[in-house]
Write a protein that holds these residues in place. Structure first.
Motif, PDB file in Angstrom:
ATOM      1  N   LYS A  74      51.447  41.637  31.286  1.00  0.00           N
ATOM      2  CA  LYS A  74      51.488  42.946  31.933  1.00  0.00           C
ATOM      3  C   LYS A  74      50.401  43.029  32.991  1.00  0.00           C
ATOM      4  N   ILE A  75      50.755  43.517  34.157  1.00  0.00           N
ATOM      5  CA  ILE A  75      49.766  43.763  35.202  1.00  0.00           C
ATOM      6  C   ILE A  75      49.003  45.027  34.830  1.00  0.00           C
ATOM      7  N   VAL A  76      47.716  44.892  34.576  1.00  0.00           N
ATOM      8  CA  VAL A  76      46.911  46.045  34.171  1.00  0.00           C
ATOM      9  C   VAL A  76      46.200  46.684  35.362  1.00  0.00           C
ATOM     10  N   GLU A  77      46.071  45.947  36.446  1.00  0.00           N
ATOM     11  CA  GLU A  77      45.473  46.536  37.642  1.00  0.00           C
ATOM     12  C   GLU A  77      45.832  45.693  38.851  1.00  0.00           C
ATOM     13  N   ILE A  78      46.015  46.370  39.990  1.00  0.00           N
ATOM     14  CA  ILE A  78      46.265  45.702  41.268  1.00  0.00           C
ATOM     15  C   ILE A  78      45.018  45.908  42.119  1.00  0.00           C
ATOM     16  N   ILE A  79      44.297  44.830  42.382  1.00  0.00           N
ATOM     17  CA  ILE A  79      43.036  44.904  43.122  1.00  0.00           C
ATOM     18  C   ILE A  79      43.328  44.913  44.618  1.00  0.00           C
ATOM     19  N   GLN A  80      42.685  45.848  45.317  1.00  0.00           N
ATOM     20  CA  GLN A  80      42.880  46.023  46.756  1.00  0.00           C
ATOM     21  C   GLN A  80      41.630  45.569  47.519  1.00  0.00           C
ATOM     22  N   PRO A  81      41.755  45.288  48.823  1.00  0.00           N
ATOM     23  CA  PRO A  81      40.578  44.919  49.618  1.00  0.00           C
ATOM     24  C   PRO A  81      39.455  45.934  49.488  1.00  0.00           C
ATOM     25  N   ASP A  82      38.231  45.419  49.443  1.00  0.00           N
ATOM     26  CA  ASP A  82      36.985  46.176  49.279  1.00  0.00           C
ATOM     27  C   ASP A  82      36.732  46.600  47.840  1.00  0.00           C
ATOM     28  N   ASP A  83      37.538  46.089  46.889  1.00  0.00           N
ATOM     29  CA  ASP A  83      37.289  46.336  45.472  1.00  0.00           C
ATOM     30  C   ASP A  83      36.451  45.207  44.880  1.00  0.00           C
ATOM     31  N   LEU A  84      35.539  45.578  43.978  1.00  0.00           N
ATOM     32  CA  LEU A  84      34.878  44.610  43.109  1.00  0.00           C
ATOM     33  C   LEU A  84      35.685  44.508  41.826  1.00  0.00           C
ATOM     34  N   PHE A  85      35.728  43.316  41.225  1.00  0.00           N
ATOM     35  CA  PHE A  85      36.405  43.190  39.949  1.00  0.00           C
ATOM     36  C   PHE A  85      35.764  42.073  39.128  1.00  0.00           C
ATOM     37  N   ALA A  86      35.956  42.205  37.807  1.00  0.00           N
ATOM     38  CA  ALA A  86      35.413  41.276  36.809  1.00  0.00           C
ATOM     39  C   ALA A  86      33.918  41.412  36.617  1.00  0.00           C
ATOM     40  N   GLU A  87      33.299  42.467  37.195  1.00  0.00           N
ATOM     41  CA  GLU A  87      31.853  42.631  37.014  1.00  0.00           C
ATOM     42  C   GLU A  87      31.494  42.993  35.581  1.00  0.00           C
ATOM     43  N   ALA A  88      32.436  43.576  34.838  1.00  0.00           N
ATOM     44  CA  ALA A  88      32.139  43.989  33.467  1.00  0.00           C
ATOM     45  C   ALA A  88      31.897  42.808  32.533  1.00  0.00           C
ATOM     46  N   VAL A  89      32.353  41.617  32.920  1.00  0.00           N
ATOM     47  CA  VAL A  89      32.167  40.459  32.028  1.00  0.00           C
ATOM     48  C   VAL A  89      30.693  40.141  31.807  1.00  0.00           C
ATOM     49  N   ALA A  90      29.823  40.644  32.674  1.00  0.00           N
ATOM     50  CA  ALA A  90      28.387  40.412  32.473  1.00  0.00           C
ATOM     51  C   ALA A  90      27.914  41.011  31.158  1.00  0.00           C
ATOM     52  N   PHE A  91      28.664  41.999  30.643  1.00  0.00           N
ATOM     53  CA  PHE A  91      28.257  42.694  29.427  1.00  0.00           C
ATOM     54  C   PHE A  91      29.246  42.483  28.285  1.00  0.00           C
ATOM     55  N   LEU A  92      30.216  41.582  28.451  1.00  0.00           N
ATOM     56  CA  LEU A  92      31.282  41.447  27.456  1.00  0.00           C
ATOM     57  C   LEU A  92      31.354  40.060  26.844  1.00  0.00           C
ATOM     58  N   GLY A  93      30.250  39.384  26.742  1.00  0.00           N
ATOM     59  CA  GLY A  93      30.254  38.109  26.034  1.00  0.00           C
ATOM     60  C   GLY A  93      30.609  36.908  26.873  1.00  0.00           C
ATOM     61  N   GLY A  94      30.795  37.110  28.174  1.00  0.00           N
ATOM     62  CA  GLY A  94      30.928  35.962  29.055  1.00  0.00           C
ATOM     63  C   GLY A  94      32.293  35.333  29.151  1.00  0.00           C
ATOM     64  N   ARG A  95      33.374  36.052  28.763  1.00  0.00           N
ATOM     65  CA  ARG A  95      34.722  35.520  28.934  1.00  0.00           C
ATOM     66  C   ARG A  95      35.601  36.554  29.625  1.00  0.00           C
ATOM     67  N   TYR A  96      36.465  36.080  30.500  1.00  0.00           N
ATOM     68  CA  TYR A  96      37.332  37.000  31.234  1.00  0.00           C
ATOM     69  C   TYR A  96      38.392  37.573  30.297  1.00  0.00           C
ATOM     70  N   PRO A  97      38.547  38.915  30.256  1.00  0.00           N
ATOM     71  CA  PRO A  97      39.528  39.523  29.359  1.00  0.00           C
ATOM     72  C   PRO A  97      40.944  39.534  29.928  1.00  0.00           C
ATOM     73  N   VAL A  98      41.111  39.146  31.181  1.00  0.00           N
ATOM     74  CA  VAL A  98      42.420  39.130  31.835  1.00  0.00           C
ATOM     75  C   VAL A  98      42.501  37.887  32.721  1.00  0.00           C
ATOM     76  N   THR A  99      43.707  37.631  33.222  1.00  0.00           N
ATOM     77  CA  THR A  99      43.933  36.587  34.226  1.00  0.00           C
ATOM     78  C   THR A  99      44.007  37.238  35.600  1.00  0.00           C
ATOM     79  N   ALA A 100      43.384  36.628  36.590  1.00  0.00           N
ATOM     80  CA  ALA A 100      43.432  37.125  37.969  1.00  0.00           C
ATOM     81  C   ALA A 100      44.279  36.169  38.802  1.00  0.00           C
TER      82      ALA A 100
END
Length: 229
Positions: A74-100
């Motif tokens: 399931k697509i949980v988010e569509i990232i658009q230009p000028d968006d930051l993403f995956a920054e939360a992984v710094a606080f979530l144990g170091g693994r990506y919770p989704v595929t980009a």
């Protein structure tokens, strides 16, 4: 490449996360970052993989995809230009919770997590700003969960369209951020269901559809229509 990175600096400073960063903090972070070019369908990172970076979308589109227990994606988010993403992984144990995955030809700036976290630890004010951003993101995800669990297809789609409207008190026009199939997946709908609902709304005179361009003559009337469904 270096010139390209420098050109991205003003755009980075417009993001909520980096708006308050002083020059002496963001400059070394930018120096250690690198631009990456992806073709449509390329995977930037996979769900569950070790996270060493987060990203700024310079151009193109990125779909964030999660695997459900049924094995479906399931697509949980569509990232658009000028968006930051995956920054939360710094606080979530170091693994990506989704595929980009790149939806079209795309350029991202890869920002190293270790240097980012080190900068935050040295500047408590920036750490508080980061926590505030994550809290806002959590609020958004709770809202999305409610949409997907209790709202009808009409309500989901109208809420999504109104979120994209540049203004809500008068006629508005905007372009869908991705192909209709990707928007359908984002809303937890089958593509044919999305098409049927769009057709019903168009026949009700509440929107006009020209390829991916959506025109909403009266956003409040569109909201009232959804409340009746």
């Amino acid at each position: 490449m270096e010139n390209n990175k420098e050109a991205l600096l003003p755009r980075l400073r417009q993001t909520p996360l980096f708006a308050a960063w002083p020059e002496d903090a963001i400059a070394p972070l930018l120096a250690q970052s690198r631009p990456l070019t992806l073709e449509s369908g390329d995977i930037l990172f996979a769900e569950g993989s070790s996270a060493r970076s987060f990203y700024f979308l310079a151009s193109g589109r990125i779909d964030l995809i999660a695997a459900a227990a049924t094995g479906q994606e399931k697509i949980v988010e569509i990232i658009q230009p000028d968006d930051l993403f995956a920054e939360a992984v710094a606080f979530l144990g170091g693994r990506y919770p989704v595929t980009a995955q790149a939806d079209v030809a795309t350029t991202v700036l890869e920002i190293p997590l270790d240097l980012f976290v080190e900068s935050l630890e040295q500047r408590p004010l920036l750490m508080r700003q980061m926590l505030a951003r994550l809290s806002m993101r959590l609020h958004f995800l709770v809202k999305e969960l409610r949409h997907l669990s209790v709202e009808s297809a009409e309500q989901r789609l109208v809420s999504y369209l109104l979120d994209l409207c540049p203004m809500l008190n008068g006629p508005a026009a905007f372009e869908l951020p991705a192909r209709k199939a990707a928007v359908a997946a984002r809303l937890g709908l089958a593509p044919e269901t999305l098409s049927r609902v769009l057709t019903r709304i168009r026949k009700a005179g509440l929107i006009e559809v020209e390829r991916r361009m959506i025109i909403v003559p009266d956003p409040p009337a569109l909201r009232r229509w959804a409340e009746g469904h």
